[in-house]
Scaffold this motif. Structure first.
Motif, PDB file in Angstrom:
ATOM      1  N   HIS A 111       7.706   0.919 -17.971  1.00 55.34           N
ATOM      2  CA  HIS A 111       7.675  -0.103 -19.020  1.00 55.34           C
ATOM      3  C   HIS A 111       8.287   0.446 -20.301  1.00 55.34           C
ATOM      4  O   HIS A 111       8.019   1.582 -20.692  1.00 55.34           O
ATOM      5  N   VAL A 112       9.139  -0.351 -20.946  1.00 55.09           N
ATOM      6  CA  VAL A 112       9.708   0.019 -22.242  1.00 55.09           C
ATOM      7  C   VAL A 112       9.399  -1.094 -23.235  1.00 55.09           C
ATOM      8  O   VAL A 112       9.445  -2.282 -22.896  1.00 55.09           O
ATOM      9  N   GLN A 113       9.064  -0.704 -24.437  1.00 62.52           N
ATOM     10  CA  GLN A 113       8.723  -1.669 -25.469  1.00 62.52           C
ATOM     11  C   GLN A 113       9.972  -2.408 -25.933  1.00 62.52           C
ATOM     12  O   GLN A 113      11.058  -1.830 -26.015  1.00 62.52           O
ATOM     13  N   GLY A 134       7.572  -6.285 -23.815  1.00 62.86           N
ATOM     14  CA  GLY A 134       8.431  -5.230 -23.283  1.00 62.86           C
ATOM     15  C   GLY A 134       9.125  -5.665 -22.010  1.00 62.86           C
ATOM     16  O   GLY A 134       8.970  -6.798 -21.542  1.00 62.86           O
ATOM     17  N   SER A 135       9.888  -4.764 -21.457  1.00 66.65           N
ATOM     18  CA  SER A 135      10.605  -4.985 -20.204  1.00 66.65           C
ATOM     19  C   SER A 135      10.273  -3.848 -19.250  1.00 66.65           C
ATOM     20  O   SER A 135       9.761  -2.805 -19.664  1.00 66.65           O
ATOM     21  N   HIS A 235      15.399  10.809 -16.138  1.00 65.93           N
ATOM     22  CA  HIS A 235      16.830  10.932 -16.396  1.00 65.93           C
ATOM     23  C   HIS A 235      17.425   9.589 -16.822  1.00 65.93           C
ATOM     24  O   HIS A 235      18.354   9.536 -17.642  1.00 65.93           O
ATOM     25  N   LEU A 236      16.892   8.487 -16.262  1.00 69.64           N
ATOM     26  CA  LEU A 236      17.396   7.165 -16.630  1.00 69.64           C
ATOM     27  C   LEU A 236      17.116   6.857 -18.092  1.00 69.64           C
ATOM     28  O   LEU A 236      17.905   6.178 -18.757  1.00 69.64           O
ATOM     29  N   LEU A 242      17.884   3.164 -24.089  1.00 74.55           N
ATOM     30  CA  LEU A 242      17.036   2.634 -23.034  1.00 74.55           C
ATOM     31  C   LEU A 242      15.566   2.959 -23.221  1.00 74.55           C
ATOM     32  O   LEU A 242      14.730   2.456 -22.475  1.00 74.55           O
ATOM     33  N   ARG A 243      15.216   3.797 -24.185  1.00 73.83           N
ATOM     34  CA  ARG A 243      13.809   4.148 -24.387  1.00 73.83           C
ATOM     35  C   ARG A 243      13.042   3.011 -25.049  1.00 73.83           C
ATOM     36  O   ARG A 243      11.853   2.837 -24.809  1.00 73.83           O
TER      37      ARG A 243
END
Length: 270
Positions: A111-113, A134-135, A235-236, A242-243
């Protein structure tokens, strides 16, 4: 020897990417302003991806073009399916070099905010992050942790909803004599994917489900295999863009996600 910057495109990689990009022949009459070189524009996109700088603050002295130009080019290439085609080529190259292991696959999500795009379909309130919007980034890897597929959903979507879509979306990977491979023999997952109906769906595809069960104590030993998925997610999320999701549009954030997957595959392929 100085280490290459992550946004620099080598000649060998560019030779693979260039044929996949849409062609724009220049008009003979009233040609207008000359189009900025695609290679430089791609490096500008990667600069924004890895540094997290805002589009309008992309340094002009780098020669990558303006931020809006790079943004439009990224949206154009995402709509044309360039990143999916590039992933196919890179996976074929890895299999030809015997660097893919289809004996098993691992699946996981992170999950990323989201700071923007709260009204978009692929943004939702996370049940594990105090309801913050988030996504989710979902990944499927081979036995070595090589990304086979990535996808984007809202933060409210359950991890298991992407199990079958990711498994079915793995392309037919060529590169060696014989039939192309697109199915792994087994899929390893954590307790978030513990649903018997999905086990049956995997068996229908001749895939053995290795999914930890809820209510059972730790010590199943699956973590010794599934760690490659967690490493792939780390790594992604190396690129700063992307964070945290800063993109309002779903397709732009998904383009960054797919492009990062391509760059991770390229590091293994070249």
């Amino acid at each position: 020897m100085a280490r290459a910057k992550p946004w620099e495109i080598s000649d060998e990689l560019w030779a693979v990417i260039e044929p996949l990009l849409p062609k724009h022949p220049r008009r003979f009459r009233y040609p207008g302003r000359k189009r900025i070189d695609d290679r430089k524009t791609l490096q500008g996109i990667l600069f924004v991806l890895y540094t997290g700088v805002q589009w309008e603050f992309l340094p002009q002295e780098l020669g990558f073009g303006s931020g809006p130009t790079c943004w439009r080019r990224l949206a154009e290439w995402q709509a044309a399916g360039v990143w999916e085609k590039l992933q196919q080529v890179l996976l074929d190259r890895l299999r030809a070099a015997d660097r893919l292991d289809f004996s098993r696959a691992t699946i996981d999500a992170s999950h990323v905010q989201a700071k923007r795009g709260r009204s978009r379909p692929k943004v939702g309130r996370s049940p594990v992050d105090r309801g913050r919007p988030g996504s989710k980034h979902h990944i499927l890897t081979d036995a070595n942790g090589t990304l086979l597929r990535v996808s984007l959903t809202g933060g409210h979507r359950h991890d298991v909803t992407q199990l079958l879509p990711l498994v079915d979306a793995v392309p037919h990977v060529r590169g060696r004599r014989g039939r192309p491979r697109h199915r792994t023999r087994a899929v390893y997952a954590d307790r978030g994917y513990d649903f018997d109906i999905y086990r049956r769906r995997l068996r229908e595809r001749n895939i053995t489900p290795q999914i930890a069960r809820r209510g059972h104590g730790h010590g199943s030993g699956l973590g010794r295999i599934r760690w490659v998925a967690e490493s792939a997610i780390a790594h992604l999320h190396g690129p700063r863009r992307l964070r945290i999701r800063w993109e309002t549009r779903d397709d732009i954030h998904d383009a960054f996600l797919q492009l990062t997957a391509c760059m991770n595959l390229a590091r293994r392929a070249f």
